[in-house]
Enzyme design. Structure first.
Site, mmCIF file in Angstrom:
data_model
loop_
_atom_site.group_PDB
_atom_site.id
_atom_site.type_symbol
_atom_site.label_atom_id
_atom_site.label_comp_id
_atom_site.label_asym_id
_atom_site.label_seq_id
_atom_site.Cartn_x
_atom_site.Cartn_y
_atom_site.Cartn_z
ATOM 1 N N LYS A 251 5.776 -8.257 6.460
ATOM 2 C CA LYS A 251 5.440 -9.639 6.143
ATOM 3 C C LYS A 251 6.692 -10.386 5.677
ATOM 4 C CE LYS A 251 0.989 -8.170 6.014
ATOM 5 N NZ LYS A 251 -0.083 -8.482 6.953
ATOM 6 N N ASP B 189 -0.492 -3.680 -4.921
ATOM 7 C CA ASP B 189 -0.183 -3.785 -3.497
ATOM 8 C C ASP B 189 0.387 -5.185 -3.290
ATOM 9 O OD1 ASP B 189 -0.143 -4.156 -0.763
ATOM 10 O OD2 ASP B 189 -2.231 -3.569 -0.423
ATOM 11 N N TRP C 129 -8.488 -5.289 1.781
ATOM 12 C CA TRP C 129 -7.493 -4.254 1.490
ATOM 13 C C TRP C 129 -7.744 -3.615 0.127
ATOM 14 C CZ3 TRP C 129 -5.995 -3.111 5.936
ATOM 15 C CH2 TRP C 129 -5.789 -4.101 6.911
#
Length: 357
Positions: A190, A166, A99
């Site tokens: 999440k 992030d 990511w």
């Protein structure tokens, strides 16, 4: 048979959160209408948005001068929006996994990108340390938890330039000092909500500094000015997020979420280190994630990997297959995972050891 959801995302949510969201989708606040069909301009939904922003600020102790936004597109769109809004000349990135690498790729469309450090050569099995952050960078970007590889930054970094993080997979799992960050963003699926909404915490004074023109929907100022109501927001995921935030508060807040995360991780990592059939994948133990616990079969038992996955799945351990780039197993232990789930997985590992070791 009781099932435990160890999926990496979309992932486990508290039962009461799912129930409240489902009920609102049938009828919302005695309106005779579903949450899915009312206008987002109604006072009833405006109250939901207001509560979402207020709970964010309360639970994370967000100081004045920051805005909380709820937008679409996932963290993947933020990979583009961050440099679009903040990169004038160059930005610095810490490469800790897939990511982070994707975020760097998008940033290169807008200016120079400096990779300050990377653990790619070791398949991202540790968090790089002892690197220099360019003092003339527009911002420094990090990914705090790496779901695929099971590494995590456990402390807030000090940065000479605005710090952008992030936090898709570890937000609300530990207290953070928001004042150390220029921006925090993440997908909600999440630790916060169902899939479909992205949260952004941004320091207002950092916006409007770049010289380029920014399309209206990609300009953070649009969403700040309109309170995340410029266009129709993802109403159901935002409502679901409010229920999760209320649940976190009722359970004792973010500090309690951290205690539970440490308890779960200590139990499972302890079994991984003890059990001769398994081994952890993160080489630096201090970098082990509390959210995504990754492990593989020990070398002498590699041929049993598929068999253990089948065995564990039949025992009710759902979603523990590891990412294809790592293999093995991944037990995602987000906030809603009860300690009973981890105990069940540990018992499963111990039973399998007695059968084969």
């Amino acid at each position: 048979m009781k099932k435990y959801n160890f999926g990496a995302g979309p992932s486990i949510l508290p039962q009461e959160v799912m129930k409240a969201t489902a009920e609102a989708c049938i009828e919302f606040q005695d309106m005779g209408l579903s949450l899915m069909e009312i206008s987002h301009r109604t006072p009833e939904f405006q109250a939901v948005m207001d509560e979402a922003q207020a709970l964010f600020k309360e639970l994370l102790n967000i100081p004045e001068g920051y805005s909380v936004l709820f937008v679409g597109g996932g963290a993947s769109l933020e990979f583009c929006m961050v440099p679009f809004n903040m990169l004038e000349k160059k930005a610095a990135y810490l490469n800790t996994g897939v990511w982070a690498k994707k975020a760097m790729k998008e940033a290169k469309l807008f200016g120079e990108v400096i990779e300050v450090a990377s653990s790619a050569d070791a398949n991202y099995t540790f968090i790089p340390k002892n690197y220099d952050i360019p003092a003339d960078a527009d911002y420094f970007h990090i990914t705090t938890n790496n779901t695929i590889y099971g590494t995590e930054l456990h402390e807030d970094l000090d940065s000479p330039v605005p710090l952008v993080a992030d936090m898709s997979s570890d937000i609300f799992s530990r207290p953070i000092d928001v004042s150390k960050y220029g921006m925090i963003y993440g997908g909600a699926q999440k630790n916060l909500s169902m899939a479909g909404v992205t949260f952004v915490i941004v320091k207002d004074e950092l916006l409007g500094k770049v010289s380029r023109s920014i399309p209206t929907m990609l300009d953070y100022r649009t969403h700040v000015d309109k309170g995340s109501m410029f266009n129709t927001p993802p109403v159901v995921p935002i409502f679901c997020a409010v229920q999760t935030l209320k649940w976190i508060k009722s359970q004792g807040g973010v500090k309690e979420m951290e205690r539970r995360a440490q308890e779960r991780a200590e139990l499972l990592y302890g079994e991984i280190d003890r059990n001769k059939m398994f081994q952890g994948t993160v080489t630096a133990k201090e970098d082990r994630s509390l959210m995504n616990i990754c492990f593989v079969m020990a070398d002498e038992y590699k041929e049993l990997e598929k068999d253990f996955l089948k065995f564990a799945t039949e025992k009710g351990m759902s979603g523990i297959k590891g990412h294809r780039s790592v293999g093995g197993f991944r037990a995602s232990c987000y906030n809603a995972m009860p300690i009973e789930g981890v105990k069940a997985l540990v018992a499963c590992m111990q039973e399998y050891e007695k059968m084969h070791a």
